[in-house]
Design a protein around this motif. Sequence first.
Motif, mmCIF file in Angstrom:
data_model
loop_
_atom_site.group_PDB
_atom_site.id
_atom_site.type_symbol
_atom_site.label_atom_id
_atom_site.label_comp_id
_atom_site.label_asym_id
_atom_site.label_seq_id
_atom_site.Cartn_x
_atom_site.Cartn_y
_atom_site.Cartn_z
ATOM 1 N N UNK A 1 -6.296 5.672 -7.741
ATOM 2 C CA UNK A 1 -5.854 4.695 -6.741
ATOM 3 C C UNK A 1 -5.981 3.263 -7.268
ATOM 4 N N UNK A 2 -7.082 2.984 -7.987
ATOM 5 C CA UNK A 2 -7.268 1.639 -8.517
ATOM 6 C C UNK A 2 -6.195 1.303 -9.548
ATOM 7 N N UNK A 3 -5.892 2.250 -10.448
ATOM 8 C CA UNK A 3 -4.865 2.012 -11.454
ATOM 9 C C UNK A 3 -3.494 1.835 -10.810
ATOM 10 N N UNK A 4 -3.172 2.676 -9.825
ATOM 11 C CA UNK A 4 -1.895 2.540 -9.123
ATOM 12 C C UNK A 4 -1.807 1.189 -8.421
ATOM 13 N N UNK A 5 -2.922 0.753 -7.829
ATOM 14 C CA UNK A 5 -2.928 -0.536 -7.144
ATOM 15 C C UNK A 5 -2.689 -1.680 -8.125
ATOM 16 N N UNK B 1 -8.277 5.214 12.167
ATOM 17 C CA UNK B 1 -9.585 5.437 11.565
ATOM 18 C C UNK B 1 -9.880 4.285 10.608
ATOM 19 N N UNK B 2 -11.051 4.287 9.976
ATOM 20 C CA UNK B 2 -11.476 3.111 9.211
ATOM 21 C C UNK B 2 -10.977 3.089 7.776
ATOM 22 N N UNK B 3 -10.892 4.259 7.139
ATOM 23 C CA UNK B 3 -10.667 4.283 5.702
ATOM 24 C C UNK B 3 -9.309 4.875 5.333
ATOM 25 N N UNK B 4 -8.768 4.398 4.226
ATOM 26 C CA UNK B 4 -7.611 5.028 3.599
ATOM 27 C C UNK B 4 -7.693 4.766 2.110
ATOM 28 N N UNK B 5 -6.785 5.364 1.337
ATOM 29 C CA UNK B 5 -6.760 5.120 -0.093
ATOM 30 C C UNK B 5 -8.034 5.490 -0.809
ATOM 31 N N UNK B 6 -8.681 6.596 -0.382
ATOM 32 C CA UNK B 6 -9.917 7.069 -1.004
ATOM 33 C C UNK B 6 -11.050 6.062 -0.866
ATOM 34 N N UNK B 7 -11.318 5.680 0.390
ATOM 35 C CA UNK B 7 -12.511 4.893 0.659
ATOM 36 C C UNK B 7 -12.324 3.407 0.813
ATOM 37 N N UNK C 1 0.821 -1.211 0.000
ATOM 38 C CA UNK C 1 0.000 0.000 0.000
ATOM 39 C C UNK C 1 0.855 1.261 0.000
ATOM 40 N N UNK C 2 2.039 1.197 0.597
ATOM 41 C CA UNK C 2 2.943 2.344 0.554
ATOM 42 C C UNK C 2 3.465 2.565 -0.857
ATOM 43 N N UNK C 3 3.711 1.484 -1.594
ATOM 44 C CA UNK C 3 4.133 1.636 -2.986
ATOM 45 C C UNK C 3 3.004 2.204 -3.845
ATOM 46 N N UNK C 4 1.767 1.775 -3.567
ATOM 47 C CA UNK C 4 0.614 2.321 -4.289
ATOM 48 C C UNK C 4 0.498 3.824 -4.034
ATOM 49 N N UNK C 5 0.631 4.229 -2.782
ATOM 50 C CA UNK C 5 0.556 5.640 -2.434
ATOM 51 C C UNK C 5 1.641 6.448 -3.137
ATOM 52 N N UNK C 6 2.853 5.898 -3.158
ATOM 53 C CA UNK C 6 3.966 6.593 -3.800
ATOM 54 C C UNK C 6 3.718 6.760 -5.295
ATOM 55 N N UNK C 7 3.217 5.722 -5.960
ATOM 56 C CA UNK C 7 2.952 5.806 -7.393
ATOM 57 C C UNK C 7 1.806 6.769 -7.681
ATOM 58 N N UNK C 8 0.748 6.730 -6.885
ATOM 59 C CA UNK C 8 -0.382 7.632 -7.094
ATOM 60 C C UNK C 8 0.052 9.080 -6.960
ATOM 61 N N UNK C 9 0.791 9.391 -5.890
ATOM 62 C CA UNK C 9 1.207 10.777 -5.658
ATOM 63 C C UNK C 9 2.184 11.264 -6.717
#
Length: 278
Positions: free
Chosen positions: A147-151, A184-190, A127-135
């Motif tokens: 987020x879906x494409x990065x994932x 909290x409950x959510x991350x990565x836009x939901x 998930x950290x790699x997904x975040x890095x690619x998205x940003x």
Amino acid sequence: MLAHASERLGVSPMLTQHPRHAEQLAAGLPADASLLVVTGGDGTLSEVVNGLMQRPPDQRPPVLLIPGGSGNDVARMIGIRRSIPDVERRLAEPRVATWDVIRAELTSPLQEATTRYCINVMSAGITAEVSQLFNRSMRRLPPDIGYTLAALLCFARYRAGRVDLDADTVQISRDMLLVAMANSRWFGSGIGIAPDASPDDGKMNLTVAAGVSPLQFVGMLPRLRRARHVSHPGIFYDSTTECRIGAERPIPVEIDGEFSGFTPLRVAVIPRAIQLVT
């Protein structure tokens, strides 16, 4: 909305100019500041929280968040809307919720020991790699698509490594796809990674994906987006006040949707450290 709030309060807004500028602005507030209005996403709020945590507890004003980012998962958790009527309601009749904060000690991207604070969710692994690619490459896309494409891109190439997890009630040493530590409950836009998380209970919720392939995890996303538990032998849920994570090779860490460094990682909950206007 920011202009409305500024006019309503009779103040001039301060605009951020570079990464971590919001942290500097929050840390440098006057000692008698009674309210901090912030517009932005979870990353901007995280910078503000990191600035406030540099101040004494009695000099951390409540934060009124106007959601304006790509994820807005904190806004989703507290049920606030991106509208002038909602801002006006919270200015006229503020209700304050006290949130825990997660302190993280890790290795920075520059390979230096650093301490960062998390208001929402932090994770180690894919998930950290997904975040890095998205940003880095996909912020101009609609958040759900980006987020879906990065994932999908990251999941196609990621190889889980052996991770050692040591928490209050559990010790695990095996190949892991990700470890999420949630206030909290959510991350990565939901994505509801921690269905039972509560931001004011003095604990963080752990979600561990071990023995799960990237393709299997992608198949779990529809259920995760509804913040439902996933029944799978490779998905593990728990709660803790402290946690330590090591790995045979450094794995990336994201905090509140921003790539922040690498393991080894040591985290602990600081109860009721920040106030949010709901």
